[in-house]
Enzyme design. Structure first.
Site, PDB file in Angstrom:
ATOM      1  N   VAL A   9       0.949  -1.113  -0.197  1.00  0.00           N
ATOM      2  CA  VAL A   9       0.012  -0.046  -0.020  1.00  0.00           C
ATOM      3  C   VAL A   9       0.872   1.192  -0.194  1.00  0.00           C
ATOM      4  CG1 VAL A   9      -2.019  -1.076   1.145  1.00  0.00           C
ATOM      5  CG2 VAL A   9      -0.205  -0.005   2.434  1.00  0.00           C
ATOM      6  N   SER A  10       0.215   2.322  -0.434  1.00  0.00           N
ATOM      7  CA  SER A  10       0.995   3.425  -0.798  1.00  0.00           C
ATOM      8  C   SER A  10       1.571   4.217   0.595  1.00  0.00           C
ATOM      9  CB  SER A  10       0.355   4.602  -1.853  1.00  0.00           C
ATOM     10  OG  SER A  10       0.416   3.854  -2.937  1.00  0.00           O
ATOM     11  N   SER A  11       0.477   4.165   1.567  1.00  0.00           N
ATOM     12  CA  SER A  11       0.807   5.029   2.798  1.00  0.00           C
ATOM     13  C   SER A  11       0.440   4.046   3.982  1.00  0.00           C
ATOM     14  CB  SER A  11      -0.099   6.516   2.803  1.00  0.00           C
ATOM     15  OG  SER A  11      -1.475   6.193   2.849  1.00  0.00           O
TER      16      SER A  11
END
Length: 182
Positions: A9-11
Site C-alpha cells: 500500500v502507498s501510505s
C-alpha cells in the site's frame, strides 16, 4: 515450488489486510508486505521478495499490477528477471497476466512490446525537443547565465584587474577570464 505473495500500500494509513487475504486464498505460503509509495525506487521488501524467488517453478502473486510495478518498463524488467530464474508471475485481479500459461506469456509479450514502444517514443520526443531548443539558440542544461558580460568587458576596458572585476561583478576570477576570452 513456492507460491509467494507481494502486498503493498502507498501510505501508512492504508490497510494490507484485503491483499493479504486474497494472496492467502490463492495459495501464497509466504507474503512480503510493504507500506511505501510505488514510485519509491528503494522498496526493500520488493527486493527481498524478488531475491527469495529463486527456484524454477516458484510463482510470484500480486493482487493488482500497480501493487508491483511503477510502469510498463519496470514491470517488464521485473518479469524478465523472474523468467530468467524460471519463476512464474500471476496477477489475481487480471487473469490474463499469468506467465505460467501460454496465453499469459503472449499477453505479457504484447505488454512488453508496448513498453518498449513507449520508451522509444519518449526518447524520440526528447530528441526533437533538444533539436528545437538548439535551433532556437537556447542552451540545454546547466544553470542560466547570471553574469553581466557587458559589465565585465567595460570594467576590463577601464583597466581593472581580473580580481577587481570578479569582486565587483560578484563572480569568480575564472568566470571573468572565461567571459574575456570569448
Amino acid at each position: 515450488m513456492a507460491v509467494v505473495g507481494y502486498a503493498r500500500v502507498s501510505s501508512t494509513g492504508q490497510d494490507l489486510a484485503t491483499q493479504i487475504e486474497k494472496l492467502k486464498a490463492a495459495g501464497a505460503t509466504k507474503i512480503f508486505e510493504e507500506k511505501q509509495s510505488g514510485t519509491d525506487k528503494g522498496r526493500p521488501k520488493l527486493r527481498e521478495c524478488l531475491n527469495y524467488l529463486r527456484d524454477e517453478g516458484d510463482t510470484l502473486l500480486v493482487t493488482k499490477l500497480d501493487r508491483l510495478a511503477r510502469s510498463a518498463a519496470h514491470l517488464h524488467e521485473i518479469v524478465e528477471g523472474l523468467n530468467a530464474k524460471g519463476v512464474g508471475f500471476k496477477v489475481l485481479d487480471d487473469q490474463s497476466l499469468d506467465t505460467t500459461s501460454r496465453t499469459g506469456k503472449l499477453v505479457f509479450g504484447i505488454l512488453a512490446s508496448i513498453a518498449e514502444f513507449e520508451t522509444a517514443l519518449r526518447k524520440e520526443r526528447q530528441m526533437e525537443g533538444i533539436a528545437k531548443a538548439k535551433a532556437e539558440g537556447r542552451t540545454l542544461g546547466g544553470r542560466p547565465v547570471t553574469l553581466d558580460h557587458d559589465l565585465i568587458r567595460s570594467l576590463k576596458a577601464e583597466g581593472r584587474s581580473v580580481r577587481q572585476i570578479a569582486k565587483e561583478a560578484g563572480c569568480s576570477p575564472s568566470a571573468v577570464q572565461k567571459v574575456l576570452s570569448n
